[in-house]
Design an enzyme around this catalytic site. Structure first.
Site, PDB file in Angstrom:
ATOM      1  N   SER B 155       0.836  -1.195   0.000  1.00 32.15           N
ATOM      2  CA  SER B 155       0.000   0.000   0.000  1.00 32.15           C
ATOM      3  C   SER B 155       0.878   1.257   0.000  1.00 32.15           C
ATOM      4  O   SER B 155       1.730   1.403  -0.871  1.00 32.15           O
ATOM      5  CB  SER B 155      -0.939  -0.040   1.211  1.00 32.15           C
ATOM      6  OG  SER B 155      -1.891   0.974   1.140  1.00 32.15           O
ATOM      7  N   ASP B 320      -8.789  -6.283  -4.663  1.00 35.42           N
ATOM      8  CA  ASP B 320      -8.409  -4.973  -4.114  1.00 35.42           C
ATOM      9  C   ASP B 320      -9.007  -3.886  -5.004  1.00 35.42           C
ATOM     10  O   ASP B 320      -8.527  -3.645  -6.106  1.00 35.42           O
ATOM     11  CB  ASP B 320      -6.874  -4.866  -4.077  1.00 35.42           C
ATOM     12  CG  ASP B 320      -6.386  -3.549  -3.488  1.00 35.42           C
ATOM     13  OD1 ASP B 320      -7.217  -2.670  -3.187  1.00 35.42           O
ATOM     14  OD2 ASP B 320      -5.154  -3.408  -3.337  1.00 35.42           O
ATOM     15  N   HIS B 353      -7.858  -5.081  -0.293  1.00 37.06           N
ATOM     16  CA  HIS B 353      -6.593  -4.365  -0.151  1.00 37.06           C
ATOM     17  C   HIS B 353      -5.720  -4.985   0.941  1.00 37.06           C
ATOM     18  O   HIS B 353      -4.502  -5.067   0.814  1.00 37.06           O
ATOM     19  CB  HIS B 353      -6.891  -2.903   0.162  1.00 37.06           C
ATOM     20  CG  HIS B 353      -5.681  -2.031   0.201  1.00 37.06           C
ATOM     21  ND1 HIS B 353      -4.834  -1.908  -0.872  1.00 37.06           N
ATOM     22  CD2 HIS B 353      -5.169  -1.255   1.188  1.00 37.06           C
ATOM     23  CE1 HIS B 353      -3.853  -1.076  -0.543  1.00 37.06           C
ATOM     24  NE2 HIS B 353      -4.025  -0.673   0.682  1.00 37.06           N
TER      25      HIS B 353
END
Lengths: 192, 376
Positions: B155, B320, B353
């Site tokens: 991320s 995601d 995610h």
């Protein structure tokens, strides 16, 4: 290097080439091309287990679906684009072949020959062919587009692709007489 | 987990002190700063086996192992980092760090401003991904690490791994960019703005100087975290985990918790608001919004990647939707356009995610093989 077409392909890839291997499986061809020809590049593969095998083989692999084309690759960015025993599993063969010729200066394509006499006999006998090159039953085969040498050459003509070299094999040995009848595996080197 | 096979065991956080000023991308400057970090494994004689782990939004320098006084406080990527684990501390010297502007001990809004003797609060500069990486480079200098074998993150941690390859091309061998994007979409920025508005409109925010008032904008942080959490999970994962399961026997016909998912989000929000600093949260979301390596190259990602020399591993997860695989493919394309070494894993994993923190055998298998192939 267990599949017979891979030796032929390795002979055709010039040393130091930049290669793209579509449907690269476990990456053994790429590894062989690196070790034998100092040819480097990337493999494209969708299957999770094969992709993991590529990582273990230390080859660059991109987990992508070939059916959406080769949008990630620039025109003429590879010396050679390889599609080895994968053609028959592709839905949009015309698109992919055009894409290979766009991305590569040349393309090498290998596929099982559906015109082989054993296949013809099995069809004559009323059965879908099953052989070493076509090991699956009709109901569980990943193959969607089987063709013969003559069929593939027609496609090349339609796309304006030039056939630079052709190798036809049966049980790993070259076939020179009646190739579309006696060859079980065909390997072509084509250019735009 | 502590002491079990494969764990780094009990670890201690360390503090690096920098008595020289730090200049932020915004032009603002602070006279000195400190960074919290942890290390696992041993730096080899050639100093060639260091791997920097960059954390995402709510994690910290605590990557693996536990603390002596807090046996339950397991590092955020403990399933990845340890002896015999995919990022093997028997082979690599792994460094976790809390970025500048963070709220886990590194200099940030809660730190004392030497000029006033009071916490910086709202006066702490807005931080960027570039600032985080520049501060990490200073940490590397202090630890005597000229070049990292690899920098890895998920991320916004992955944005740091990418930025390392762009800002310090000669100081990084491999960049592992997981569940990330080279720049936020309008939708991503929109979610961040809602989170920020929740915080700054909390009556306890006091323009960011809430420390002086002895309060924290807990309601705002709580809502910000709830919104964030929705974006970390996929629709399917959320449905699978919570479905329409009720918390009470029948519908309440009021506005208290009816469904399990409501209870979960409230719990996550409550927990987060007790340990995370609102000023840091605001800055992190801005750092995310501002990051765009292509901005100086007319938006051309490929041109912005030309300076990178590292080999890349890019990983995305199909479920995601926050940073969808198409964003990762754009990075892969920019790397291919520059003829860089890159591998790309696009996993059909359900976790959304947050999948980058989960232990999927395909994902961890690939990471293990990738690290094993790194030559030291």
């Amino acid at each position: 290097m267990t599949r017979p077409d891979l030796e032929t392909i390795a002979k055709w890839v010039a040393p130091g080439s930049r290669v793209l291997d579509l449907g690269c499986g476990d990456g053994s061809l790429l590894r062989h091309l690196w070790e034998g020809n100092q040819a480097h590049g990337y493999g494209v593969e969708i299957d999770d287990a094969e992709v993991l095998a590529c990582f273990r083989n230390d080859v660059n692999v991109l987990q992508l679906d070939l059916e959406s084309g080769l949008a990630l690759f620039q025109d003429g960015s590879f010396d050679c684009v390889i599609l080895s025993e994968t053609l028959q599993t592709i839905h949009r063969i015309e698109l992919l072949t055009r894409e290979m010729l766009r991305v590569g200066k040349e393309a090498i394509v290998s596929f099982p020959n559906f015109g082989h006499w054993q296949a013809r006999l099995q069809v004559l006998a009323g059965r879908m062919p099953v052989s070493a090159e076509l090991p699956h039953q009709w109901y569980n085969t990943p193959n969607v587009h089987l063709c013969t040498l003559a069929d593939f050459e027609d496609l090349c003509a339609k796309l304006g692709a030039k056939i630079r070299e052709r190798a036809v094999l049966s049980r790993g040995r070259p076939v020179s007489v009646l190739p579309n009848l006696l060859g079980s595996l065909a390997v072509y080197r084509i250019t735009a | 987990m502590a002491g079990s096979a494969g764990s780094v065991g009990i670890v201690e956080a360390k503090r690096a002190v920098f008595e020289e000023p730090f200049r932020f991308r915004s032009g603002a400057e602070i006279p000195r700063f400190e960074l919290m970090y942890e290390t696992y494994g041993t730096l080899n004689a050639a100093r060639s086996n260091a791997v920097l782990v960059c954390h995402a939004l709510n994690a910290s320098h605590h990557v693996a192992g536990t603390y002596a006084a807090e046996a339950d406080n397991v590092g955020f990527w403990d399933n990845l980092v340890g002896p015999g684990k995919p990022l093997d501390t028997d082979r690599f010297f792994v460094i976790g760090n809390n970025y500048i502007g963070g709220c886990f001990g590194s200099t940030g809004p809660t730190s004392v401003n030497p000029a006033t003797g009071k916490p910086y609060g709202a006066d702490f500069p807005v931080v960027t991904v570039e600032d985080w990486v520049a501060a990490q480079a200073r940490l590397a200098d202090q630890l005597g690490i000229e070049r990292f074998a690899a920098v890895i993150g998920g991320s916004l941690g992955a944005m740091q791994a990418l930025q390392w390859a762009l800002a310090y091309p000669d100081r990084i061998g491999h960049s592992l960019v997981i569940a990330s994007t080279p720049r936020l979409s309008a939708q991503n920025i929109a979610f961040n703005e809602v989170a920020r508005q929740a915080i700054v409109t909390d009556p306890d925010f006091h323009g960011g100087h809430y420390y002086e008032h002895g309060v924290v904008p807990r309601r705002g942080l709580r809502i910000a975290r709830m919104i964030g959490h929705i974006t970390y999970l996929s629709d399917d994962a959320m449905m699978e985990k919570f479905g329409r399961v009720m918390r009470r026997a029948s519908l309440g016909f009021d506005f208290d918790v009816d469904f399990e998912i409501e209870s979960y989000l409230r719990h996550q929000g409550d927990k987060f608001s007790t340990y995370f600093d609102a000023n840091t949260y605001l800055r992190i979301t801005k750092a995310l919004d501002y990051y765009d390596p292509a901005v100086d190259f007319g938006g051309d990602l490929a041109r912005s990647f030309a300076r990178a020399k590292a080999a890349f591993l890019v990983v995305s997860f199909k479920s995601d939707w926050r940073f969808a695989p198409a964003r990762s493919r754009a990075m892969v394309k920019a790397l291919l356009d520059n003829r860089r070494i890159v591998s790309y894993l696009e996993l059909d994993a359900p976790g959304g995610h947050d999948a980058f923190l989960l232990e999927d055998p395909r994902y961890h298998g690939a990471l293990r093989a990738y690290f094993e192939n790194i030559e030291l």
